[in-house]
Each structure stands twice: as structure tokens, then as C-alpha cells.
Design a protein around this motif. Structure first.
Motif, mmCIF file in Angstrom:
data_model
loop_
_atom_site.group_PDB
_atom_site.id
_atom_site.type_symbol
_atom_site.label_atom_id
_atom_site.label_comp_id
_atom_site.label_asym_id
_atom_site.label_seq_id
_atom_site.Cartn_x
_atom_site.Cartn_y
_atom_site.Cartn_z
ATOM 1 N N ARG A 244 4.500 5.212 1.381
ATOM 2 C CA ARG A 244 4.562 6.144 2.508
ATOM 3 C C ARG A 244 5.955 6.217 3.105
ATOM 4 O O ARG A 244 6.348 7.243 3.669
ATOM 5 N N ALA A 245 6.717 5.116 2.994
ATOM 6 C CA ALA A 245 8.086 5.133 3.503
ATOM 7 C C ALA A 245 8.957 6.113 2.727
ATOM 8 O O ALA A 245 9.950 6.623 3.242
ATOM 9 N N ASP B 76 -0.584 10.199 -0.677
ATOM 10 C CA ASP B 76 -1.318 8.931 -0.641
ATOM 11 C C ASP B 76 -1.979 8.722 -2.001
ATOM 12 O O ASP B 76 -3.188 8.932 -2.172
ATOM 13 N N ARG C 152 7.405 8.914 0.772
ATOM 14 C CA ARG C 152 6.742 10.210 0.950
ATOM 15 C C ARG C 152 5.502 10.001 1.810
ATOM 16 O O ARG C 152 4.464 9.564 1.301
ATOM 17 N N ASP C 153 5.601 10.320 3.098
ATOM 18 C CA ASP C 153 4.446 10.103 3.972
ATOM 19 C C ASP C 153 3.408 11.211 3.859
ATOM 20 O O ASP C 153 2.354 11.141 4.496
ATOM 21 N N ASP C 154 3.706 12.250 3.064
ATOM 22 C CA ASP C 154 2.732 13.329 2.872
ATOM 23 C C ASP C 154 1.844 13.087 1.660
ATOM 24 O O ASP C 154 0.932 13.873 1.393
ATOM 25 N N ARG D 230 1.041 0.479 -0.322
ATOM 26 C CA ARG D 230 0.885 1.802 0.302
ATOM 27 C C ARG D 230 1.976 2.058 1.337
ATOM 28 O O ARG D 230 2.502 3.166 1.440
ATOM 29 N N ALA D 231 2.302 1.045 2.118
ATOM 30 C CA ALA D 231 3.332 1.211 3.145
ATOM 31 C C ALA D 231 4.679 1.564 2.521
ATOM 32 O O ALA D 231 5.414 2.411 3.047
ATOM 33 N N LYS D 232 5.001 0.944 1.402
ATOM 34 C CA LYS D 232 6.274 1.242 0.744
ATOM 35 C C LYS D 232 6.273 2.646 0.142
ATOM 36 O O LYS D 232 7.310 3.316 0.119
ATOM 37 N N LYS E 264 -2.242 -2.828 0.673
ATOM 38 C CA LYS E 264 -1.758 -2.358 1.978
ATOM 39 C C LYS E 264 -0.233 -2.310 2.015
ATOM 40 O O LYS E 264 0.358 -1.312 2.459
#
Length: 226
Positions: free
Chosen positions: A203-204, A210, A206-208, A199-201, A196
Motif C-alpha cells: 500500500r505504501a 489491494d 500503490r494505496d489504490d 500489505r502495508a509495504k 499484514k
């Protein structure tokens, strides 16, 4: 240590193969049914598999066809049938080698070792580009889409384990063994919590995208086409 999955319903043969593999430094898991083998191969990562052709619930050929739908690991057949047509069929559906019973355990180990040498990756450089990631192994650092990631020790080790086998589904148990081997009290929740935060790092940056995929009941994988 290479990991091998043996699918063989004759326990005397299986015991002989397991002993020979262990003596040569190959970690081998053993199951007797094709359905069990499919579940293990979906849930964990193996380097090579040995399938008996005559299994109780399906043929080794059918098992190989199913495995080739989701995995590309090398497969060697064990069979009591030595006819040319059987060898041709086995190789055409994706097997890498074929050993006829009765066989020498030493020969089987030698054939497995030969397969592992053929499929072994070239020695990795200290820095590797893997999709949007750049992994600096010497510096224990990862860039994502050109941006350095500020990772904790376990976040780095977790991401490095996923980067080492892109596309492979790694079970929580495998990740605990690889990443938290010095922390025996680690639980599934520890793995999930670090996934978790990792993933947050990502998305920080590139939030497009995953790139870390969850496979419910199985584990996690890293996809490079997310």
C-alpha cells in the motif's frame, strides 16, 4: 512433489491408488465424499484430482461441474461404466481423462503423469512479470509497480509463494509448510502478521490496489485485477 486429491469411497481401491502414487513420488490426499472434496479444493492447492464417478453424496460428474466453478486443475475420472456416452459426458464437462475399473495402478499413475506433463508451465526465466509485480528469482527481489520492495526474508518467501500461484487460495498450513519449513513453532498468527506487514509495504507503493485477498477460514490468494 505434485499433489493429488483422490475422491474414492471404495477403500480397497483408494489404498491401492495411494500406494501407487506414493511409490511414484506423487503426494496424494484421500477423501470419500464429494462435499469433503469441494471443501479441500477450496482451502488448499492441488495439481491434479482423481474422482470416482459413483460417490455416496453426488456423482463425479456433479462434483466436476462444481469444481469447474472455481478451479481449473486437471481432473481424471475413475468409473465402472465404460460406455462411450459416459466418456463423452465426462470430457465435455471438463475432465481431462477417463479410466475404467478394473484398472492397472501403473496405468493410472502413467495417465496422471501424462496430464501433469501437459499442464506443466514452461520453465520460468529468472525474472518474471506477474501483473504489477516483477519477480527476480535469482536476486530474491520483487518490484511492485516499478518500485523495489524492501522485504524481510519471510516477507519475500511469503510473497514468492503467492506469486507462484496467482489466483489460488493457499491455506495457512500450506504457507507455513512452504515459507516457514525451518521454523516448526510457526503458528497461524505468524502468517497473518506477515501478511499484514506485506500489505502495508504494498500500500505504501500503490494505496489504490489491494492484491492480497483474505478468504476467511481458508487462507490467502494473490489477485492481479485488484
Amino acid at each position: 512433489m505434485p499433489r493429488l486429491l483422490l475422491v474414492e469411497d471404495e477403500l480397497a481401491i483408494a489404498d491401492t491408488v495411494l500406494y501407487a502414487m506414493a511409490a511414484d513420488g506423487i503426494a496424494a490426499d484421500h477423501v470419500t465424499l464429494g462435499a469433503t472434496a469441494l471443501a479441500k479444493l477450496r482451502a488448499d492447492a492441488f495439481d491434479v484430482a482423481v474422482f470416482d464417478v459413483g460417490l455416496p453424496d453426488m456423482t463425479g460428474f456433479e462434483l466436476c461441474r462444481e469444481v469447474r466453478r472455481f478451479a481449473s486443475l486437471p481432473i481424471l475420472f475413475l468409473t465402472a461404466r465404460g460406455g462411450e456416452i459416459d466418456r463423452v459426458v465426462g470430457l465435455e464437462i471438463g475432465a481431462d481423462d477417463y479410466v475404467v475399473k478394473p484398472f492397472s495402478p501403473r496405468e493410472l499413475v502413467a495417465r496422471v503423469r501424462a496430464i501433469l506433463r501437459r499442464v506443466a508451465p514452461e520453465p520460468a526465466s529468472q525474472s518474471a512479470h506477474i501483473g504489477p509485480f516483477q519477480h527476480d528469482r535469482a536476486g530474491l527481489a520483487v518490484r511492485y509497480a516499478g518500485t523495489p520492495l524492501a522485504l524481510t526474508r519471510y516477507e519475500y518467501l511469503l510473497l514468492a509463494a503467492l506469486l507462484a500461484r496467482p489466483g489460488a487460495v493457499l491455506s495457512r498450513e500450506r504457507l507455513m509448510d512452504d515459507v516457514w519449513r525451518d521454523a516448526p513453532d510457526t503458528t497461524d498468527r505468524t502468517v497473518d502478521a506477515h501478511i499484514k506487514t506485506l500489505r502495508a509495504k504494498l500500500r505504501a507503493v500503490r494505496d489504490d490496489l489491494d492484491p492480497i485477498r483474505t478468504h476467511r477460514g481458508l487462507g490467502y490468494s494473490l489477485t492481479l485485477d485488484a
